[in-house]
Design an enzyme around this catalytic site. Structure first.
Site, mmCIF file in Angstrom:
data_model
loop_
_atom_site.group_PDB
_atom_site.id
_atom_site.type_symbol
_atom_site.label_atom_id
_atom_site.label_comp_id
_atom_site.label_asym_id
_atom_site.label_seq_id
_atom_site.Cartn_x
_atom_site.Cartn_y
_atom_site.Cartn_z
ATOM 1 N N ALA A 18 0.866 -1.178 0.000
ATOM 2 C CA ALA A 18 0.000 0.000 0.000
ATOM 3 C C ALA A 18 0.904 1.229 0.000
ATOM 4 O O ALA A 18 2.072 1.146 0.415
ATOM 5 C CB ALA A 18 -0.881 -0.019 1.233
ATOM 6 N N GLY A 56 0.733 -5.027 0.890
ATOM 7 C CA GLY A 56 -0.479 -5.046 0.061
ATOM 8 C C GLY A 56 -0.245 -5.700 -1.293
ATOM 9 O O GLY A 56 -1.175 -6.243 -1.896
ATOM 10 N N GLU A 92 -0.704 -9.249 -0.643
ATOM 11 C CA GLU A 92 -2.141 -9.483 -0.389
ATOM 12 C C GLU A 92 -2.944 -9.432 -1.691
ATOM 13 O O GLU A 92 -3.854 -10.237 -1.902
ATOM 14 C CB GLU A 92 -2.644 -8.447 0.623
ATOM 15 C CG GLU A 92 -2.027 -8.693 1.996
ATOM 16 C CD GLU A 92 -2.227 -7.544 2.971
ATOM 17 O OE1 GLU A 92 -1.922 -6.389 2.610
ATOM 18 O OE2 GLU A 92 -2.693 -7.792 4.090
ATOM 19 N N GLU A 105 4.924 -5.374 6.964
ATOM 20 C CA GLU A 105 4.253 -4.281 7.687
ATOM 21 C C GLU A 105 4.792 -4.093 9.112
ATOM 22 O O GLU A 105 4.799 -2.984 9.644
ATOM 23 C CB GLU A 105 2.740 -4.537 7.756
ATOM 24 C CG GLU A 105 2.006 -4.373 6.427
ATOM 25 C CD GLU A 105 1.943 -5.646 5.596
ATOM 26 O OE1 GLU A 105 2.703 -6.593 5.878
ATOM 27 O OE2 GLU A 105 1.122 -5.681 4.659
HETATM 28 N N1 CAA Z 1 4.684 3.129 -0.534
HETATM 29 C C1 CAA Z 1 5.145 4.289 -1.043
HETATM 30 N N2 CAA Z 1 6.325 4.405 -1.681
HETATM 31 C C2 CAA Z 1 7.067 3.306 -1.806
HETATM 32 C C3 CAA Z 1 6.655 2.050 -1.318
HETATM 33 C C4 CAA Z 1 5.390 1.989 -0.652
HETATM 34 N N3 CAA Z 1 4.893 0.839 -0.171
HETATM 35 N N4 CAA Z 1 7.610 1.136 -1.594
HETATM 36 C C5 CAA Z 1 8.590 1.782 -2.255
HETATM 37 N N5 CAA Z 1 8.275 3.102 -2.391
HETATM 38 C C6 CAA Z 1 9.061 4.148 -3.049
HETATM 39 C C7 CAA Z 1 10.249 4.564 -2.211
HETATM 40 O O1 CAA Z 1 9.852 5.517 -1.228
HETATM 41 C C8 CAA Z 1 11.131 5.159 -3.267
HETATM 42 O O2 CAA Z 1 10.672 6.451 -3.589
HETATM 43 P P1 CAA Z 1 11.752 7.664 -3.813
HETATM 44 O O3 CAA Z 1 12.556 7.226 -5.003
HETATM 45 O O4 CAA Z 1 10.878 8.844 -4.074
HETATM 46 O O5 CAA Z 1 12.546 7.724 -2.567
HETATM 47 C C9 CAA Z 1 10.881 4.274 -4.476
HETATM 48 O O6 CAA Z 1 9.634 3.623 -4.234
HETATM 49 C C10 CAA Z 1 11.915 3.196 -4.667
HETATM 50 O O7 CAA Z 1 12.061 2.505 -3.444
HETATM 51 P P2 CAA Z 1 13.470 2.290 -2.700
HETATM 52 O O8 CAA Z 1 14.392 3.420 -3.008
HETATM 53 O O9 CAA Z 1 13.170 2.028 -1.271
HETATM 54 O O10 CAA Z 1 13.971 0.982 -3.458
HETATM 55 P P3 CAA Z 1 14.894 -0.184 -2.879
HETATM 56 O O11 CAA Z 1 15.209 -1.061 -4.038
HETATM 57 O O12 CAA Z 1 16.024 0.374 -2.075
HETATM 58 O O13 CAA Z 1 13.958 -0.980 -1.838
HETATM 59 C C11 CAA Z 1 11.924 -2.065 -1.118
HETATM 60 C C12 CAA Z 1 12.817 -1.661 -2.303
HETATM 61 C C13 CAA Z 1 12.646 -3.101 -0.249
HETATM 62 C C14 CAA Z 1 10.661 -2.686 -1.706
HETATM 63 C C15 CAA Z 1 11.598 -0.821 -0.278
HETATM 64 O O14 CAA Z 1 11.124 0.206 -1.133
HETATM 65 C C16 CAA Z 1 10.537 -1.045 0.775
HETATM 66 O O15 CAA Z 1 10.847 -1.591 1.823
HETATM 67 N N6 CAA Z 1 9.288 -0.607 0.498
HETATM 68 C C17 CAA Z 1 8.180 -0.688 1.453
HETATM 69 C C18 CAA Z 1 7.665 -2.098 1.592
HETATM 70 C C19 CAA Z 1 6.566 -2.146 2.614
HETATM 71 O O16 CAA Z 1 6.744 -1.865 3.780
HETATM 72 N N7 CAA Z 1 5.354 -2.523 2.190
HETATM 73 C C20 CAA Z 1 4.185 -2.610 3.037
HETATM 74 C C21 CAA Z 1 3.387 -1.332 2.966
HETATM 75 S S1 CAA Z 1 2.065 -1.260 4.157
HETATM 76 C C22 CAA Z 1 0.858 -2.243 3.503
HETATM 77 O O17 CAA Z 1 0.952 -2.747 2.402
HETATM 78 C C23 CAA Z 1 -0.359 -2.418 4.346
HETATM 79 C C24 CAA Z 1 -1.314 -3.433 3.865
HETATM 80 O O18 CAA Z 1 -1.476 -4.490 4.457
HETATM 81 C C25 CAA Z 1 -2.176 -3.175 2.707
#
Ligand code: CAA
Length: 260
Positions: A68, A111, A114, A134
């Site tokens: 998400a 998400g 999911e 998460e």
């Molecule tokens: N939401 C918003 N932006 C996100 C995102 C997310 N879930 N995942 C990645 N991005 C964005 C980053 O902020 C980044 O943006 P900028 O370039 O503007 O900084 C861009 O995508 C690229 O990401 P990274 O620079 O972090 O790329 P990476 O290769 O170093 O890492 C990753 C990749 C491991 C996937 C890392 O981005 C990450 O950990 N993302 C979040 C994953 C996460 O926590 N997901 C769960 C979200 S909560 C949820 O989903 C609730 C639910 O149950 C529905």
């Protein structure tokens, strides 16, 4: 909402296959409210379109979806997030009646995992990273992860994944039955299409009844599920496709299913 107005997804058709591609590359296909509204609209259009028999949902090589959209959620309060109830939109993905194949490469996290699990069959590329991280941002899965992941991989693996936030790789996901096939990155979409083409040849009426009966298993007892299955089986005997399928078998020819 029409195809021309989509900003976060791409929609395509290949014969009887409808393809939706998540397309927010700058944020690894983070599932914003707008993206989810568009996705549900596109899936519902394919679901109503008689020419489409199977749907593929995919992302990019680097990310199916990284979850998400955290930026959109970070300032929510309990009341504001409940009032918006965005996950009610997400639940509509699981209500689509046609088979949906998820073609997954790269990150399928939170998400994204999911959403993938709301689909019916999952094909993964060797680069897939699948998980529920998460816990690392102070919350828990909110769109089905604790329930759907647990039912597929079992309590202990689901606990490990959800409590540590650590993803599994494609081979592990195959081992746990989450994905049905792992292929090299350059092949995952072709593999999904070839599976979709095989399924698209079957009776659409029978496909719908079969999907419905398999999904019933997740929210009913075995005896109710068996009864549901039997009723769907009997019901198919008023379809033209049942007559055609059985007649074709007896006449030693390939059936042509009309969807009636
Ligand atoms: N939401 C918003 N932006 C996100 C995102 C997310 N879930 N995942 C990645 N991005 C964005 C980053 O902020 C980044 O943006 P900028 O370039 O503007 O900084 C861009 O995508 C690229 O990401 P990274 O620079 O972090 O790329 P990476 O290769 O170093 O890492 C990753 C990749 C491991 C996937 C890392 O981005 C990450 O950990 N993302 C979040 C994953 C996460 O926590 N997901 C769960 C979200 S909560 C949820 O989903 C609730 C639910 O149950 C529905």
């Amino acid at each position: 909402m029409t195809e021309a107005t989509y900003k976060n997804i791409l929609v395509d058709q290949d014969g009887a296959i409808g393809i939706v591609t998540l397309n927010r590359p700058k944020v690894l296909n983070a599932l914003s409210h707008e993206l989810m509204d568009e996705l549900v609209a596109a899936l519902e259009i394919f679901d109503r379109d008689d020419k489409i028999r199977v749907i593929i949902l995919t992302g990019s090589e680097r990310a199916f979806a990284a979850g998400a959209d955290i930026g959109e959620m970070s300032d929510e309060t309990t009341i504001s997030i409940m009032q918006k109830d965005r996950f009610a939109t997400w639940a509509k993905v699981a209500k689509i009646k046609k088979p949906i194949i998820a073609a997954v490469s790269g990150y399928a996290l939170g998400g994204g995992c999911e959403l993938m699990m709301s689909c019916d069959i999952i094909i993964a590329s060797e680069s897939a990273q699948i998980g529920q991280p998460e816990i690392n941002i102070g919350v828990i899965p909110g769109a089905g992860g604790t329930q759907r992941l647990t039912r597929v991989v079992g309590k202990h693996k689901a606990m490990e994944m959800i409590l540590t936030g650590r993803p599994m790789n494609a081979q592990e996901a195959f081992h746990y039955g989450l994905v049905v096939k792992v292929v090299p990155v350059e092949l995952y979409l072709d593999e999904a299409k070839s599976l979709a083409r095989e399924i698209a040849k079957k009776s659409p009426v029978a496909l719908k009844m079969a999907k419905e009966a398999v999904l019933k298993t997740f929210d009913t007892s075995i005896s109710e599920g068996l009864e549901f299955e039997r009723k769907n089986f009997y019901m198919l005997f008023s379809s033209e496709d049942q007559k055609e399928g059985m007649k074709a078998f007896l006449e030693k020819r390939q059936p042509t299913f009309s969807g009636r």
